[in-house]
Design a protein around this motif. Structure first.
Motif, PDB file in Angstrom:
ATOM      1  N   ALA A 163       0.821  -1.210   0.000  1.00 28.22           N
ATOM      2  CA  ALA A 163       0.000   0.000   0.000  1.00 28.22           C
ATOM      3  C   ALA A 163       0.858   1.264   0.000  1.00 28.22           C
ATOM      4  O   ALA A 163       0.523   2.245  -0.659  1.00 28.22           O
ATOM      5  CB  ALA A 163      -0.945  -0.002   1.195  1.00 28.22           C
ATOM      6  N   LYS A 204      -6.428  -3.826   2.106  1.00 24.99           N
ATOM      7  CA  LYS A 204      -6.908  -2.981   1.009  1.00 24.99           C
ATOM      8  C   LYS A 204      -6.468  -3.406  -0.373  1.00 24.99           C
ATOM      9  O   LYS A 204      -7.008  -2.911  -1.361  1.00 24.99           O
ATOM     10  CB  LYS A 204      -6.440  -1.533   1.240  1.00 24.99           C
ATOM     11  N   MET A 205      -5.458  -4.239  -0.486  1.00 28.53           N
ATOM     12  CA  MET A 205      -4.859  -4.451  -1.813  1.00 28.53           C
ATOM     13  C   MET A 205      -5.146  -5.835  -2.381  1.00 28.53           C
ATOM     14  O   MET A 205      -4.507  -6.247  -3.337  1.00 28.53           O
ATOM     15  CB  MET A 205      -3.332  -4.246  -1.738  1.00 28.53           C
ATOM     16  N   PHE A 214      -2.569   1.639  -7.136  1.00 31.65           N
ATOM     17  CA  PHE A 214      -3.962   1.518  -6.674  1.00 31.65           C
ATOM     18  C   PHE A 214      -4.887   1.464  -7.871  1.00 31.65           C
ATOM     19  O   PHE A 214      -4.603   2.084  -8.900  1.00 31.65           O
ATOM     20  CB  PHE A 214      -4.338   2.727  -5.825  1.00 31.65           C
ATOM     21  N   SER A 247      -8.161   2.421  -7.624  1.00 28.74           N
ATOM     22  CA  SER A 247      -9.176   3.466  -7.562  1.00 28.74           C
ATOM     23  C   SER A 247      -8.826   4.481  -6.484  1.00 28.74           C
ATOM     24  O   SER A 247      -8.031   4.194  -5.579  1.00 28.74           O
ATOM     25  CB  SER A 247     -10.540   2.853  -7.232  1.00 28.74           C
ATOM     26  N   GLN A 259      -9.771   3.192  -3.046  1.00 30.19           N
ATOM     27  CA  GLN A 259      -8.794   2.282  -2.455  1.00 30.19           C
ATOM     28  C   GLN A 259      -7.629   3.080  -1.878  1.00 30.19           C
ATOM     29  O   GLN A 259      -7.156   2.800  -0.770  1.00 30.19           O
ATOM     30  CB  GLN A 259      -8.285   1.318  -3.535  1.00 30.19           C
ATOM     31  N   GLU A 260      -7.222   4.093  -2.605  1.00 37.86           N
ATOM     32  CA  GLU A 260      -6.079   4.877  -2.146  1.00 37.86           C
ATOM     33  C   GLU A 260      -6.386   5.600  -0.840  1.00 37.86           C
ATOM     34  O   GLU A 260      -5.640   5.534   0.125  1.00 37.86           O
ATOM     35  CB  GLU A 260      -5.681   5.899  -3.217  1.00 37.86           C
ATOM     36  N   SER A 282      -8.808   5.081   1.367  1.00 34.76           N
ATOM     37  CA  SER A 282      -9.112   4.258   2.537  1.00 34.76           C
ATOM     38  C   SER A 282      -7.839   3.582   3.053  1.00 34.76           C
ATOM     39  O   SER A 282      -7.691   3.374   4.253  1.00 34.76           O
ATOM     40  CB  SER A 282     -10.216   3.245   2.239  1.00 34.76           C
ATOM     41  N   SER A 283      -6.895   3.269   2.158  1.00 42.12           N
ATOM     42  CA  SER A 283      -5.615   2.727   2.621  1.00 42.12           C
ATOM     43  C   SER A 283      -4.894   3.747   3.481  1.00 42.12           C
ATOM     44  O   SER A 283      -4.377   3.429   4.556  1.00 42.12           O
ATOM     45  CB  SER A 283      -4.716   2.374   1.431  1.00 42.12           C
TER      46      SER A 283
END
Ligand code: HEA
Ligand code: HEA
Ligand code: CUA
Ligand code: CU
Lengths: 546, 318, 215
Positions: A116, A189-190, C12, C14, C17-18, C20-21
């Motif tokens: 991430a 998340k990934m 990433f 989207s 996603q970015e 929330s990470s």
């Protein structure tokens, strides 16, 4: 290979530019944010640390070959075992599997293009190097002789670069925190589409549990070391009884981190075990849920058992009672894993190539290490065994017989993926057999030494222990030979090894679905996952699935 | 040292708790053996039996779990471990609470020697005198860093913590001698911080306790140089002083007698009987140049006879 | 005034996603911060429990008025930073850039005020000698080892002070980006995370204040 062909990732025949060659020049490595390159750099660094710690270990054992002075003075010896413990723990084994192998395979296994936070990943590496530099500086400017545990008040009063060494560990702690934080977010998340929690490879579960401990426990170590440094520099009176402080408090602080840390060391190894056992038995893991959840259980309970290092240090009997009880609770998840791995072998198709040899060593050696932990967790017997070689033998069986064998097994397993080459299988077998013999000769004798009363951290010993010490020392020469040989054939394979295909072992997790070595961004298109990581074809439903 | 050699795994059982401690040890040991052998045999059998013989050979089972088996191998170890826990805790409790009539002896640990102080006002160094067949409670403290009082033959151990008291108790069964170790790392001579428990027959012990004199405190009829040499080791002078010229924590005592010794912040002194006596009783009065003031005082811990013997021995070191 | 559109980083898939990470990462980081301080809270509790009288006598040496002022200063700054985040959330075409910058500037000023007050407190202590460890040379507290209180005091407030400084650096960076129009309703992650960090700094002080000044 259903999950792979479905994703349409491996194109037979065409080999694209790999991450190793995608960019050129030294700076393209030092500034890289590619998790694979960072993993490789970490691998080189931790192996150097292992070499450093290993040479110190050989010198420690050489000194113990005879009573009295063999090759060094008492003060040098004390610095040597401290150096050995610190290098092995903070520089080698804690970052070892997660930051080197984990970094490389975790995003691949998840079907992600990177972790991430790639920049944080690089920062973590350079912080690690800074910490290593500080530790080396402390060593050349005299070294410290406190033992890796830095117990006060000795560490608060003895002369030497103790502050530099504690600050080195402090800095290394931050590197570890950043790796852990990065991995937790990456796992959350990934994940590729379809990669549900129930389909995560068990290695990921293990790394995830490890990361939780790294993030939750390491800050406490940081503050402990900071307090120690301040105790030394300005005498703030937290730990030093001469200033009103409490030396036992330091032990509580230290073990609050360092007990969970022993699971930071073993959990990733256990994760590798699950991958190796399944792949080389071509069989789905027995008890996936139990293994996955037991990793989390270990992570949680491990925070509550630290006092078992202090049964005879003057803590209250009832505190000891609680710690002892919880120690046994945390043994259960480990037991579950051992049983599940053994059961996985049942009716498998077992291939004894190098990674599997190391996996089987793990199974046997870790079991001995873990079982002997029971003597230590039992309050009545720990009185006798505490701070003897029995403890030394216990933790080498779990850390070397467990984590190191898993690390070596994982290294052999992912080596073709990392570098695209196979190594010499015959030499690998010789190396693993040498290790097995040498290891047991070295450390099994130490159980006997310890239970017969030989204290640890002893430069000298009484005559009745001479013979056992000599046997133990001879064993280390086999271990040394084994690793030297390994270094040789691994380096040779980089130049002369046969080219490895995308999936030389017939494994089923996603890292094998891309070419070896992988392209810079891992996958052209993010794969969609349809099934779990261990869905090997079996004769039960016919070879059609293959 | 002691009567027997103990078993393969354990030193001789020389105190009343040793047997209790060892039966728990044995219980865990056999538990371990059973589980270890079980796992190893299963592993080896599976590996041999299901070894892959051709490259395309598939596994012959796809069983992925079995609730009954899994529950069994979770609960059976759990029960066994609870047994270990409870047994271990009871033993620990038994070991932590000394019987009310125990004889109390104070242990004063310091880098790198054991001082013992008895209720009759006497002190000994590195030699602990106790009666056979009677409980003894050791009240342990430290003057500097952590140490740990460990007698393997008695299965007792407790850390010596500066600023507080810890304790162990034991009842030695037979007259004899037993090794004392320091098992908490305490610096350079941690491994030289040894001592001996001398268990005397109870009546003999009582006699000496009343007299205030322990065997080995008078040199009746002994060659002073020989006795001094023994004391030099048993009182751990050798932890800090070599007799062959090598530098340890303190100066080597080889050929020191009769020398002119440079003193930090004062005139040089001639090493004679008085100076050596002073060095032992009040070591910080004159510090040899180039050395730290690290030597502890032995005041009250050595008898006059013992000091004379040490002086005779140091004189003899040419 | 206008805005600069944010581009999602390559690895990433989207923007969701970015961001929330990043948020999860920040929360985890805050957890480590809390644990870092918790070690000190434990040390505090243990020393206090065995040295009650010394502790309260030493605590009386602290200036409650200045402490209260600082508490108010920090609470206000938490509020202004929250307003800045709010402004970013409703920023469509850069019309709120100016407001954001102003609010962040006020936050940073308040942080500086906090440090100035702390400076006066510290220099008073240096002057009278209520210092940690071997530097302690005050004789107004009739209990042994009062230096231990000040060891804990300086450690906790010092570590907190370092966090204030780091927070100021982060907020300045965020402010400069806000000025260029980097934050708008579609993207304001750095501002939001900087704000979260600042709330934590504030929160820690809210624990430190009563524990040190009011016991
Ligand atoms: C990888 C690191 C690692 C791991 C995994 C462990 C695992 C365990 N450890 Fe160990 N330990 C260390 C590293 C580790 N340890 C280190 C470094 C020290 C010393 C530090 C120092 O002082 O320098 C130490 C010290 C140490 C002590 C303190 C000893 C002392 O100083 O007096 C204790 C006491 O309770 C202990 C207990 C245990 C237990 C109960 C486990 C359990 O988790 C083990 C669980 C596993 C099994 C039990 C085996 C498999 C199970 C079965 C086959 C099922 C059947 C079993 C039964 C029914 C019994 N360890
Ligand atoms: C991960 C942790 C780890 C590892 C791997 C080891 C490995 C070894 N340890 Fe160590 N040990 C500790 C952690 C570890 N140890 C700790 C924490 C302590 C306590 C310290 C203290 O009391 O403070 C300790 C203490 C300790 C002692 C007790 C000292 C004392 O109490 O006085 C002894 C004595 O025998 C010992 C021996 C060994 C030996 C022979 C090895 C061998 O297995 C080492 C073999 C390794 C090599 C010989 C290196 C070879 C490497 C290469 C050739 C390059 C590698 C390249 C490739 C493989 C590609 N160790
Ligand atoms: Cu005293 Cu070790
Ligand atoms: Cu532990």
């Amino acid at each position: 290979m259903s999950s792979m062909t479905q994703a349409g990732l491996v194109h037979e025949g065409e080999q694209e530019i790999s991450y190793l060659r995608a960019k050129k020049g030294i700076w393209s490595w030092l500034y890289t944010i590619d998790h694979k390159r960072i993993g490789v750099m970490y691998l080189v660094a931790v192996l150097l640390a292992f070499l450093l710690g290993g040479v110190a270990a050989l010198l420690v054992r050489a000194e113990l070959f005879t009573m009295g002075k063999t090759i060094m003075e008492a003060d040098t010896y004390n610095r040597m075992f401290t150096l050995h413990g610190l290098a092995m723990v903070f520089l080698f084994i804690i970052p070892g599997i997660p930051a080197a192998l984990g970094n490389f395979v975790l995003p691949l296994m998840l079907g992600a293009k990177d972790v991430a936070f790639p920049r944080l990943n690089l920062a973590s590496f350079w912080i690690y190097c800074t910490g290593m530099g500080m530790a080396l500086f402390a060593i050349v400017s005299g070294g410290v002789d406190t033992g890796w545990t830095f117990y006060t008040p000795y560490s608060a009063t003895v002369s030497g670069p103790v502050v530099m060494m504690t600050m080195a560990a402090f800095v290394l702690g931050f590197s570890s925190i950043f790796t852990g934080l990065n991995f937790i977010v990456t796992v959350h998340k990934m994940r590729a589409p379809g990669m549900t929690w129930g389909r995560l490879p068990l290695f990921i579960w293990a790394i995830y549990a490890t990361a939780v401990i790294q993030v939750m426990a390491t800050p406490v170590l940081a503050i402990t070391l900071l307090l120690l440094a301040l105790e030394r520099t300005m005498g703030i009176g937290i730990f030093d009884p001469a200033l009103g402080g409490d030396p036992v408090l330091f032990q509580h602080f230290f073990w609050f981190y360092s007990h969970p840390a022993v699971y930071i060391m073993i959990l990733p190894g256990m994760g590798i075990m699950s991958e190796l056992i399944t792949t080389f038995s071509r069989k789905t893991i027995f008890g996936y849920r139990a293994i996955a959840l037991s990793s989390i259980a270990i992570a949680v309970i491990s925070f509550l058992v630290w006092g078992h290092h202090m049964f005879v240090s003057g803590q209250s009997v009832y505190a000891g009672m609680v710690f002892s009880f919880l120690t046994f609770l945390v043994a259960i998840p480990s037991a579950i894993k051992v049983f599940n791995w053994t059961a996985t072998l049942y009716k498998g198709s077992i291939d004894l190539r190098a990674p599997m040899q190391w996996a089987l060593q793990f199974l046997i050696l870790f079991t001995i290490g873990g079982l002997t932990g029971i003597f230590l967790g039992t309050m009545g017997t720990d009185i006798h065994l505490h701070d003897t070689y029995f403890v030394v033998a216990h933790f080498h069986y779990v850390m070397v017989g467990g984590t190191v064998t898993a690390f070596i097994g994982g290294l052999h397993y992912w080596w073709p993926k990392m570098f695209g080459r196979m190594y010499n299988e015959k030499l690998a077998t010789i190396s693993s057999v040498l290790f097995f013999i040498g290891f047991n000769v070295t450390f099994f004798t130490q159980f006997i030494l310890g239970s017969r009363g030989m204290p640890r951290r002893y430069y000298n010993y009484v005559e009745e222990f001479q013979q056992l010490h000599q046997i133990s020392t001879v064993g280390t020469w086999f271990i040394g030979a084994s690793f030297l040989l390994m270094l040789g054939y691994l380096l040779a394979s980089l130049r002369t090894g046969a080219k490895a295909g995308a999936n030389p072992w017939g494994a089923r997790s996603l890292e094998w679905a891309t070419q070896s070595p992988p392209i810079e961004h891992n996958f052209h298109e993010i794969p969609t996952v349809q099934e779990g990581p261990y869905e090997f074809p079996t004769t039960v439903d016919g070879p059609a699935k293959a | 040292m002691a009567d027997t050699n103990g078993s393969f795994w354990l030193p001789p059982q020389s105190s009343t708790v040793a047997a209790a401690s060892d039966s728990l040890f044995d219980f865990i040991y056999w538990l371990n053996v059973i589980f270890f052998v079980g796992i190893t045999v299963a592993t080896v059998y599976f590996v041999v039996r299901y070894r892959r013989k051709s490259d395309d050979q598939l596994a012959t089972s796809k069983v992925a779990h079995n609730t009954v088996i899994e529950a069994a191998w979770t609960f059976i170890p759990l029960v066994l471990l609870v047994v270990c826990f409870a047994w271990g805790f009871r033993l620990f409790l038994h070991q932590s609470v000394a019987p009310g009539d125990a004889l109390q002896i104070e242990v004063r640990a310091q880098q790198w020697s054991w001082g013992f102080a008895y209720g009759n006002g006497t002190q000994t160094l590195n030699e602990l005198y106790v009666p056979a067949g009677r409980p003894v409670k050791m009240l342990i403290s430290s003057k500097d860093v952590l140490h740990s009082f460990f007698v393997p033959d008695f299965r007792v151990k407790a850390d010596a913590v500066p600023g507080r008291y810890t304790s162990v108790w034991f009842e030695a069964m037979e007259p004899g001698e037993h090794q004392i170790y320091c098992t908490e790392y305490c610096g350079t001579s941690h491994s030289g911080m040894l001592g001996t428990v001398k268990v005397l027959p109870a009546d003999e012990f009582d006699k000496m306790y009343k007299q205030g004199m322990w065997p080995g405190q008078t040199g009746a009829g002994r060659d002073p140089v020989e006795w001094g040499a023994e004391l030099f080791t048993s009182k751990t002078c050798n932890a800090c002083h070599s007799v062959d010229g090598t530098r340890l924590v303190g100066p080597s005592l080889k050929g020191v007698f009769g020398k002119q010794e440079p003193i930090t912040g004062g005139p040089a002194v001639a090493v004679d009987e008085n100076y050596i006596r002073e060095s032992i009783m009040d070591p910080n009065a004159k510090i040899v140049e180039g050395y730290p003031p690290a030597m502890p005082s032995f005041k009250g811990q050595l008898t006059d006879d013992q000091i004379s013997a040490l002086i005779a021995y140091i004189k003899s070191l040419k | 005034m206008s805005i600069v559109k944010h581009e999602v980083a390559e690895h990433f898939h989207s923007a969701g996603q970015e961001s929330s990470s990043a948020k999860l990462g920040m929360w985890l980081f805050l957890v480590t911060e809390v644990l870092l301080f918790s070690g000190l809270f434990v040390a505090y509790a243990i020393i206090k429990s065995t040295n009650h009288e010394m502790w309260s006598a030493a605590s009386k040496q602290l200036d409650v008025v200045l402490g209260t002022v600082n508490t108010l200063v920090l609470i206000t700054s938490s509020f202004t930073v929250a307003l800045a985040v709010r402004a970013a959330q409703t920023n469509k075409n850069g019309e709120k850039n100016r407001q954001m910058v102003g609010l962040l500037f006020v936050t940073i000023l308040l942080a500086a005020t906090f440090l100035v007050v702390k400076y006066f407190e510290y220099s008073h202590k240096f002057h009278v000698g209520t210092l940690p460890g071997s530097y302690y040379h005050f004789d107004g507290i009739p209990f042994p080892n009062a230096h231990r209180f000040f060891g804990v005091y300086f450690l906790m407030t010092g570590l907190h002070g370092i966090h204030v400084v780091i927070g100021m650096i982060v907020l300045t960076w965020v402010m400069l980006r806000a000025r260029k129009g980097h934050f708008y309703e579609g993207y304001y992650t750095p501002l939001e995370l900087g704000g979260l960090y600042w709330h934590l700094v504030d929160l820690i002080w809210i624990y430190l204040f009563p524990l040190l000044y009011l016991v």
